[in-house]
Design a protein around this motif. Structure first.
Motif, mmCIF file in Angstrom:
data_model
loop_
_atom_site.group_PDB
_atom_site.id
_atom_site.type_symbol
_atom_site.label_atom_id
_atom_site.label_comp_id
_atom_site.label_asym_id
_atom_site.label_seq_id
_atom_site.Cartn_x
_atom_site.Cartn_y
_atom_site.Cartn_z
ATOM 1 N N SER A 1 0.113 -1.205 -0.248
ATOM 2 C CA SER A 1 -0.609 0.320 -0.177
ATOM 3 C C SER A 1 0.464 0.766 0.067
ATOM 4 O O SER A 1 1.879 0.951 0.586
ATOM 5 C CB SER A 1 -1.240 -0.276 1.592
ATOM 6 O OG SER A 1 -1.971 -0.931 1.586
ATOM 7 N N ARG A 2 0.689 2.525 -1.109
ATOM 8 C CA ARG A 2 1.186 3.521 -0.706
ATOM 9 C C ARG A 2 1.310 4.094 0.802
ATOM 10 O O ARG A 2 2.416 4.782 1.232
ATOM 11 C CB ARG A 2 0.053 4.431 -1.040
ATOM 12 C CG ARG A 2 1.370 5.962 -2.285
ATOM 13 C CD ARG A 2 0.201 6.626 -2.795
ATOM 14 N NE ARG A 2 -0.296 5.925 -4.185
ATOM 15 C CZ ARG A 2 0.372 6.109 -5.018
ATOM 16 N NH1 ARG A 2 1.978 6.117 -4.945
ATOM 17 N NH2 ARG A 2 0.182 5.631 -6.446
ATOM 18 N N PHE B 1 2.173 -0.139 -6.449
ATOM 19 C CA PHE B 1 1.156 -0.258 -4.961
ATOM 20 C C PHE B 1 -0.092 0.139 -5.535
ATOM 21 O O PHE B 1 -0.876 0.203 -6.545
ATOM 22 C CB PHE B 1 1.609 1.951 -4.638
ATOM 23 C CG PHE B 1 2.475 1.955 -4.266
ATOM 24 C CD1 PHE B 1 3.290 1.645 -2.459
ATOM 25 C CD2 PHE B 1 3.112 3.498 -4.760
ATOM 26 C CE1 PHE B 1 3.537 1.964 -2.395
ATOM 27 C CE2 PHE B 1 4.161 3.780 -4.271
ATOM 28 C CZ PHE B 1 4.934 2.901 -3.604
#
Length: 548
Positions: free
Chosen positions: A170-171, A189
């Protein structure tokens, strides 16, 4: 989707051989450079395996090995027949035996180290939940084996480095740190995919992934959806079959080819066959990519009419050989498709897997050629279990029926394996157990007869008790003998069939769970611990009256 993880665990770097373990060339010891020595160990470890006797394996290995040698080594090592790996082989055999013979405390220490790695790399955080990861380790370097007669067997599988790996997370998560001195190929991402890391392996140029464990909630849902699509096919399959039968007489050759291919995919559980990856050299085909040379037509054969003889290499270079009596119109169509074509021409020259799947999507939402394989495998298992299971049988007898039902599916799906190297020895050991048990039964029969004669003479309570004891002993021994005989039958029947592939990938697990619940068979007799984790959703969901 929020996703955070540590990235893959990389296998440790190569440790050189001890000074007293030598490689010999042309009868003389030869000190190898580190990279060359490592690859030599891959071959040495396999010396007692059938692969190293195969010419293709030997040639591919030697070609790739020479590429990794120093120029000095290339000048010396020019003939594989002059290479002597026996001392290296013995070293690894001894090392393996020593590991098996380690004291309990040492084994426990190794287990704790493995558990520590598992704890660190084997879990991720997904949407706030701790989820188990499937295979979190990169594959070690070695020699490619392939299945069947794969043309690339023996080629060098290179070590995966961080620079080969794409990380997906995830970012807003903490990005995994690569090992010191290295960097990742890329960090993505992408929350539309379910993989955590990926890389391209060098042999077939295919992508490999680190995914969630099959027991994870996400995986379970995908599994359930796959089998529900196959279950929905049950409601429309008769309509689809009626349509492809009509299409056998279509004025359009393209429709006729599609209809005949779909008949084979449905009737024989053939894979549709997809376009190969770039660089793929194995001459493998599926239904849509069959060539004229892959089938022979026999108006009559072995007392049957309209027989099609198939002979081709399918997925993983496993040979598909089958003689099937087909309907007259299918036979006539095949004659038409083969007319004026060379052996290397496509049988279905106007058909592609894409065209076939687009047609199937119109017939049922989510339907692809692959779904037929899952549907037919699951229906076959369910029908075979109904036909073969005798409620009066003991557990061993019922398990034999289960394996026979599973085997019918494996044969349908062409899931073969080569006979295990240990098969003859393990059958011999089992036969020795059977012979010993037979002897015990004979002795117990004699003992019972003696006890019965004694009871006739004495007719007292003690003699009567003795008869009952001898009867119970004989019954127990006869049950044990019956169980051993069932084991031997099962082993013999399964020696060339791979039961695991269909059980884990094509059979709706709810059928097996329902059968276990109905006949009082412990589920662990069908699925091991890992498999029970994978199919936890099915174990919870399926009652004994479940119907696919």
């Amino acid at each position: 989707m929020q996703l955070e993880h540590r990235g893959p665990y990389f296998v440790p770097l190569y440790e050189p051989l001890p000074e007293d373990v030598q490689f010999y060339y042309d009868g003389k010891p030869l000190k190898l450079s580190l990279a060359t020595e490592e690859i030599a160990t891959f071959y040495a470890k396999m010396l007692d395996h059938e692969y190293t006797t195969k010419e293709v394996f030997q040639n591919n290995f030697f070609h790739d090995w020479r590429k990794e040698m120093t120029s000095e080594e290339q000048e010396i090592i020019k003939d594989l027949d002059k290479c002597d790996f026996r001392e290296i082989h013995k070293y690894f055999v001894d090392k393996n035996e020593a590991r098996k013979a380690l004291p309990k405390e040492e084994k426990q220490k190794l287990k704790e180290e493995a558990d520590k790695i598992q704890e660190e790399y084997g879990y991720c955080i997904m949407d706030g939940h701790r989820e188990k990861i499937g295979n979190f380790k990169t594959e070690p370097p070695g020699l490619f084996r392939g299945r069947g007669e794969h043309p690339k067997m023996g080629m060098l599988k290179k070590r995966i480095m961080p620079e080969d790996v794409i990380i997906n997370c995830s970012r807003d998560s903490k990005i995994p740190e690569p090992p010191e001195g290295h960097r990742w190929k890329e960090v993505r991402f992408d929350n539309t995919v379910t993989w955590l890391a990926s890389w391209t392996e060098n042999i077939q140029n295919t992508l490999k992934y680190i995914m969630l464990n099959p027991s994870s909630k996400l995986k379970g849902e995908k599994d359930w959806q796959k089998y529900e699509v196959a279950r929905r096919l049950k409601d429309v399959v008769h309509t689809i079959r009626a349509q492809y039968r009509r299409d056998w007489k279509s004025k359009e050759i393209k429709k006729r080819q599609r209809a005949v291919a779909l008949y084979f995919i449905d009737k024989l559980a053939l894979r549709a066959g997809n376009e190969k990856e770039e660089g793929e050299t194995a001459d493998t085909v599926g239904c849509c990519s069959l060539r004229v040379e892959h089938i022979q037509l026999h108006p009559q054969l072995d007392g049957q009419e309209h027989v099609v003889e198939f002979d081709f290499l399918g997925k993983d270079s496993i040979r598909y050989y089958n003689k099937v009596s087909v309907e007259k119109q299918v036979f006539k169509n095949l004659q038409l498709f083969m007319k004026n074509k060379d052996p290397t021409d496509d049988l279905f020259d106007q058909l592609s897997t894409n065209f076939l799947n687009k047609h199937l999507q119109h017939l049922m939402d989510g339907l692809t050629a692959k779904v037929f394989r899952t549907y037919n495998a699951s229906i076959t298992l369910q029908e075979q279990l109904k036909a073969l299971t005798n409620p009066e049988d003991n557990v061993a007898g019922k398990l034999l029926s289960y394996n026979r039902a599973n085997r019918a599916v494996a044969i349908l799906c062409n899931h073969q394996r080569s006979i295990p190297k240990t098969f003859a020895r393990s059958m011999q050991v089992l036969q020795e157990k059977i012979d010993a048990k037979k002897k015990q039964v004979e002795e117990a029969q004699e003992e019972l007869k003696k006890a019965e004669d004694e009871f006739k003479d004495k007719n007292d309570a003690e003699a009567e008790d003795n008869v009952e004891k001898k009867k119970k002993l004989l019954k127990r021994l006869e049950e044990q003998l019956a169980k051993l005989n069932i084991q031997a039958t099962d082993k013999e029947e399964n020696k060339q069939i791979a039961l695991g592939t269909s059980k884990l990938n094509y059979l709706d697990p709810r059928i097996s769970v329902a059968w276990c619940k109905k006949f009082g068979i412990p589920i662990e007799r069908i699925y091991n611990k890992t498999q029970r984790e994978k199919f936890a959703w099915a174990i919870d969901m399926a009652g004994e009256d479940f119907e696919f």
